[in-house]
Enzyme design. Structure first.
Site, PDB file in Angstrom:
ATOM      1  N   THR A   1       0.813  -1.221   0.053  1.00 42.62           N
ATOM      2  CA  THR A   1      -0.038   0.156   0.017  1.00 42.62           C
ATOM      3  C   THR A   1       0.856   1.238  -0.097  1.00 42.62           C
ATOM      4  OG1 THR A   1      -0.007   0.441   2.288  1.00 42.62           O
ATOM      5  CG2 THR A   1      -1.646  -1.347   1.418  1.00 42.62           C
ATOM      6  N   ASP A   2       0.267   2.287  -0.306  1.00 43.34           N
ATOM      7  CA  ASP A   2       0.965   3.475  -0.131  1.00 43.34           C
ATOM      8  C   ASP A   2       0.677   4.070   1.445  1.00 43.34           C
ATOM      9  OD1 ASP A   2       2.391   5.970  -0.475  1.00 43.34           O
ATOM     10  OD2 ASP A   2       1.084   6.853  -2.029  1.00 43.34           O
ATOM     11  N   TRP A   3       0.963   5.338   1.867  1.00 39.83           N
ATOM     12  CA  TRP A   3       0.992   5.770   3.076  1.00 39.83           C
ATOM     13  C   TRP A   3      -0.464   5.768   3.636  1.00 39.83           C
ATOM     14  CZ3 TRP A   3       5.031   7.633   6.029  1.00 39.83           C
ATOM     15  CH2 TRP A   3       4.856   8.604   7.312  1.00 39.83           C
ATOM     16  N   ALA A   4      -0.694   4.818   4.861  1.00 40.78           N
ATOM     17  CA  ALA A   4      -1.892   4.855   5.485  1.00 40.78           C
ATOM     18  C   ALA A   4      -3.258   4.413   4.697  1.00 40.78           C
ATOM     19  CB  ALA A   4      -2.085   6.077   6.280  1.00 40.78           C
TER      20      ALA A   4
END
Length: 491
Positions: free
Chosen positions: A25-28
């Site tokens: 995933t990307d950030w959060a």
């Protein structure tokens, strides 16, 4: 959201394409499934949806409860151990492929070419090859030695602008301190044309302590005074570094400060060269007519100043083509492959594309210090099937007086399709160097499947019918003899 899309992540990517890599995933972004996209009730629900969709590794920057919650989901039967094993195997496989079990750490001595003279030369060459000459009235460029230059504008003496965001730091705000050993545009022009021939008045400057668009404007009078002794004004305009959400815009217009600066300088009557340095096309339709020459350097990196000086002095020639459509108005931001239904003159009652979309410079546009002609376009097959290869040849001649490189672009256009076709699609490209008077043939070989498109059922299809293949001003019509639809995205 893609993080919740089983069809894209698992069916299409992992199963249909047999892709065995790792999805991170990307950030959060698993959290965003419930905090932003609202497709999950809470964090636990978001983790369940994402992992079952095919996510293998989560970037969780805020809390350490992700693993605890995922274990609960497995124990409850909401996420299968088979899915956990698949994710773990993908992580281990990638680490083995990267050699991390044998060499877990990376040391500089293992990469002797890092920041070497060899790579610096390639970085300079890349910058030279990617700057686009968009306008050159009355052959203002190249500039001869002895030309007196007034250099001004916020990007003239900034390494931060040349590198952009995600370079030395996230927003690039510390670049000038890290990259101080390289030349800004001002420094490179001074070295090339002589410090005595280059005067610098900032006029508009970026405030590096604030938002990327924060600008400081000084009195225009010193610049106007300096212009009296200059032969050419080099106005370096554009953007400070930025990235991601802090760089979002609500208006594509170039800042009013910079546009007013150019308008004031134009009143001096001295020829103006606009050097644009930006990460997206900022609207400048009101000042472009005031300039005799325009160059877009498109965030060229540490050697951007040196590359620009080589090109402006004529030691090198421009050869790049614009990789996007540059709009003239804020409502005209479009891609080059717009639908044929948006074009002018197709039938009565169709929207007037030119009236709604006003283009400053089209995709694939770019000038040179020399000229080129195209001739003898030939396609080896006028009838072809879905499994055939098409070979297209064309002759390119340097009809000017200096060496140059030409980027040759091959487009295809589908005459009729079950889904409204694009007006054109770039199928292949090449760049070749030619001396004055030299002619060379360019050869492209493309599979017929490159002419396929995704139909209404989400499958790649090549339909029987006519296509136009075009290079420069030349074109040829070819026909597909039978239709074929691929049942896998791996065509």
């Amino acid at each position: 959201p893609v993080h919740a899309d089983w069809t894209l992540l698992t069916k299409w990517l992992k199963n249909d394409l047999q892709w065995d890599g790792l999805i991170v995933t990307d950030w959060a972004d698993i959290n965003n499934l419930y905090t932003r996209e609202k497709v999950a009730r809470d964090k636990k629900d978001a983790i369940r949806i994402a992992i079952n969709a095919g996510i293998d590794m989560a970037m969780e920057p805020y809390k350490v409860d992700y693993c605890t919650i995922l274990r609960e989901l497995v124990e409850e039967g909401s996420v299968s151990m088979e899915r956990i094993d698949d994710a773990a195997a993908r992580a281990l496989r990638l680490k083995y492929r990267l050699g991390l079990f044998d060499h877990p750490n990376t040391t500089l001595k293992e990469h002797p070419d890092h920041a070497s003279k060899k790579f610096r030369k390639e970085a300079l060459e890349s910058a030279v090859e990617t700057m686009v000459l968009l306008k050159n009235e009355n052959s203002l460029l190249p500039l001869s030695q002895g030309t007196r230059l007034l250099v001004t504008g916020p990007t003239a003496n900034s390494m931060r602008s040349l590198n952009g965001g995600w370079s030395y730091t996230w927003q690039g705000h510390l670049t000038d301190s890290y990259a101080k050993d390289y030349n800004t545009i001002l420094e490179a022009l001074s070295a090339t044309f002589g410090a005595a021939n280059v005067s610098y008045v900032p006029t508009v400057s970026f405030n590096n302590e604030g938002h990327y668009e924060d600008e400081t404007v000084s009195d225009f009078a010193p610049a106007l005074k300096a212009a009296e002794k200059a032969d050419v004004i080099v106005a370096c305009i554009g953007e400070n570094s930025y990235c991601e959400t802090p760089g979002n815009l609500t208006d594509l217009h170039l800042s009013a400060n910079q546009r007013e600066m150019v308008k004031a300088l134009a009143k001096t009557g001295k020829p103006i060269l606009l050097v644009i340095n930006e990460g997206r096309p900022r609207i400048l339709a009101d000042i472009e007519p005031l300039a005799q020459a325009v160059v877009d350097v498109i965030i060229p990196g540490n050697f951007g100043g040196d590359a620009l000086a080589l090109l402006l002095s004529g030691k090198r020639n421009f050869s790049a083509k614009l990789p996007f459509t540059y709009p003239r108005e804020i409502n005209s931001l479009v891609t080059y492959d717009y639908k044929v239904s948006e074009e002018v003159g197709k039938m009565e009652g169709v929207y007037d594309y030119d009236a709604r979309v006003n283009v400053q410079w089209p995709f694939g546009y770019g000038k040179s210090y020399t000229t080129f002609s195209y001739s003898n376009l030939h396609v080896d097959k006028h009838q072809f099937g879905p499994s055939d290869m098409l070979t297209v040849t064309v002759d390119i001649t340097n009809t000017g007086s200096v060496d140059g490189k030409e980027a040759v672009l091959l487009y295809s256009s589908d005459h009729v399709a079950s889904v409204v076709p694009d007006n054109k699609r770039l199928r292949a490209f090449d760049k070749l160097a030619l001396m004055p008077g030299e002619t060379r043939a360019v050869r492209f070989t493309i599979p017929a499947s490159d002419l396929a498109f995704v139909n209404a059922q989400g499958l790649w299809t090549l339909e029987a019918g006519d296509f136009t293949l075009s290079i420069g001003p030349l074109s040829a019509t070819v026909s597909c003899s039978e239709s074929y639809t691929w049942t896998s995205p791996n065509i």
